[in-house]
Design a protein around this motif. Sequence first.
Motif, mmCIF file in Angstrom:
data_model
loop_
_atom_site.group_PDB
_atom_site.id
_atom_site.type_symbol
_atom_site.label_atom_id
_atom_site.label_comp_id
_atom_site.label_asym_id
_atom_site.label_seq_id
_atom_site.Cartn_x
_atom_site.Cartn_y
_atom_site.Cartn_z
ATOM 1 N N ALA A 57 0.830 -1.211 0.000
ATOM 2 C CA ALA A 57 0.000 0.000 0.000
ATOM 3 C C ALA A 57 0.861 1.257 0.000
ATOM 4 O O ALA A 57 0.539 2.237 -0.679
ATOM 5 C CB ALA A 57 -0.935 0.000 1.199
ATOM 6 N N ALA A 58 1.956 1.231 0.749
ATOM 7 C CA ALA A 58 2.861 2.389 0.773
ATOM 8 C C ALA A 58 3.495 2.610 -0.596
ATOM 9 O O ALA A 58 3.571 3.752 -1.083
ATOM 10 C CB ALA A 58 3.935 2.194 1.834
ATOM 11 N N THR A 59 3.940 1.526 -1.225
ATOM 12 C CA THR A 59 4.522 1.636 -2.558
ATOM 13 C C THR A 59 3.491 2.149 -3.556
ATOM 14 O O THR A 59 3.779 3.024 -4.377
ATOM 15 C CB THR A 59 5.060 0.268 -3.022
ATOM 16 N N SER A 60 2.286 1.639 -3.467
ATOM 17 C CA SER A 60 1.217 2.082 -4.351
ATOM 18 C C SER A 60 0.867 3.549 -4.124
ATOM 19 O O SER A 60 0.586 4.289 -5.069
ATOM 20 C CB SER A 60 -0.013 1.202 -4.147
ATOM 21 N N ALA A 61 0.890 3.988 -2.876
ATOM 22 C CA ALA A 61 0.600 5.392 -2.563
ATOM 23 C C ALA A 61 1.665 6.312 -3.149
ATOM 24 O O ALA A 61 1.343 7.386 -3.679
ATOM 25 C CB ALA A 61 0.512 5.591 -1.055
ATOM 26 N N VAL A 62 2.915 5.909 -3.073
ATOM 27 C CA VAL A 62 4.000 6.727 -3.634
ATOM 28 C C VAL A 62 3.856 6.834 -5.146
ATOM 29 O O VAL A 62 3.975 7.917 -5.721
ATOM 30 C CB VAL A 62 5.376 6.141 -3.240
ATOM 31 N N VAL A 63 3.587 5.715 -5.799
ATOM 32 C CA VAL A 63 3.432 5.730 -7.255
ATOM 33 C C VAL A 63 2.225 6.574 -7.654
ATOM 34 O O VAL A 63 2.298 7.372 -8.597
ATOM 35 C CB VAL A 63 3.314 4.289 -7.799
ATOM 36 N N THR A 64 1.123 6.430 -6.944
ATOM 37 C CA THR A 64 -0.071 7.219 -7.225
ATOM 38 C C THR A 64 0.202 8.710 -7.049
ATOM 39 O O THR A 64 -0.212 9.533 -7.876
ATOM 40 C CB THR A 64 -1.230 6.790 -6.305
ATOM 41 N N ALA A 65 0.910 9.070 -5.992
ATOM 42 C CA ALA A 65 1.233 10.478 -5.744
ATOM 43 C C ALA A 65 2.148 11.034 -6.830
ATOM 44 O O ALA A 65 1.942 12.165 -7.299
ATOM 45 C CB ALA A 65 1.876 10.641 -4.376
ATOM 46 N N ILE A 66 3.137 10.272 -7.242
ATOM 47 C CA ILE A 66 4.054 10.744 -8.287
ATOM 48 C C ILE A 66 3.302 10.981 -9.590
ATOM 49 O O ILE A 66 3.493 12.010 -10.258
ATOM 50 C CB ILE A 66 5.218 9.751 -8.478
ATOM 51 N N ILE A 67 2.438 10.052 -9.960
ATOM 52 C CA ILE A 67 1.661 10.221 -11.191
ATOM 53 C C ILE A 67 0.733 11.423 -11.076
ATOM 54 O O ILE A 67 0.608 12.225 -12.008
ATOM 55 C CB ILE A 67 0.886 8.929 -11.516
ATOM 56 N N GLY A 68 0.110 11.585 -9.922
ATOM 57 C CA GLY A 68 -0.759 12.743 -9.711
ATOM 58 C C GLY A 68 -0.011 14.056 -9.783
ATOM 59 O O GLY A 68 -0.508 15.048 -10.353
ATOM 60 N N ILE A 69 1.188 14.096 -9.235
ATOM 61 C CA ILE A 69 2.001 15.316 -9.282
ATOM 62 C C ILE A 69 2.420 15.631 -10.707
ATOM 63 O O ILE A 69 2.405 16.789 -11.135
ATOM 64 C CB ILE A 69 3.213 15.192 -8.336
#
Length: 85
Positions: A57-69
């Motif tokens: 979940a942490a890895t997925s959150a980081v990837v999601t945040a990077i794509i969103g940014i």
Amino acid sequence: MLDIGVTQYYSETVKAVNLWNLGIGLFSGIVFGVIVALSGCMRGMQCGRSASAVGEAATSAVVTAIIGIIVSTAVITVLCNLLGI
């Protein structure tokens, strides 16, 4: 390194940077913070109960945040270009 004095550096910076630059930077920072918070909350709520699920979940959150940014940066840049800022 560039043989530029402090006063010359300051005067060139004042010519190049205006209040709109500060405003866009602050707005972008707020948008990025909201994206990181929302992606962390979303992936945290989807998380399982094991330690490996938390890691995923942490890895997925980081990837999601990077794509969103990246997407929000592109949108803000296009809007600024359209508005002439």
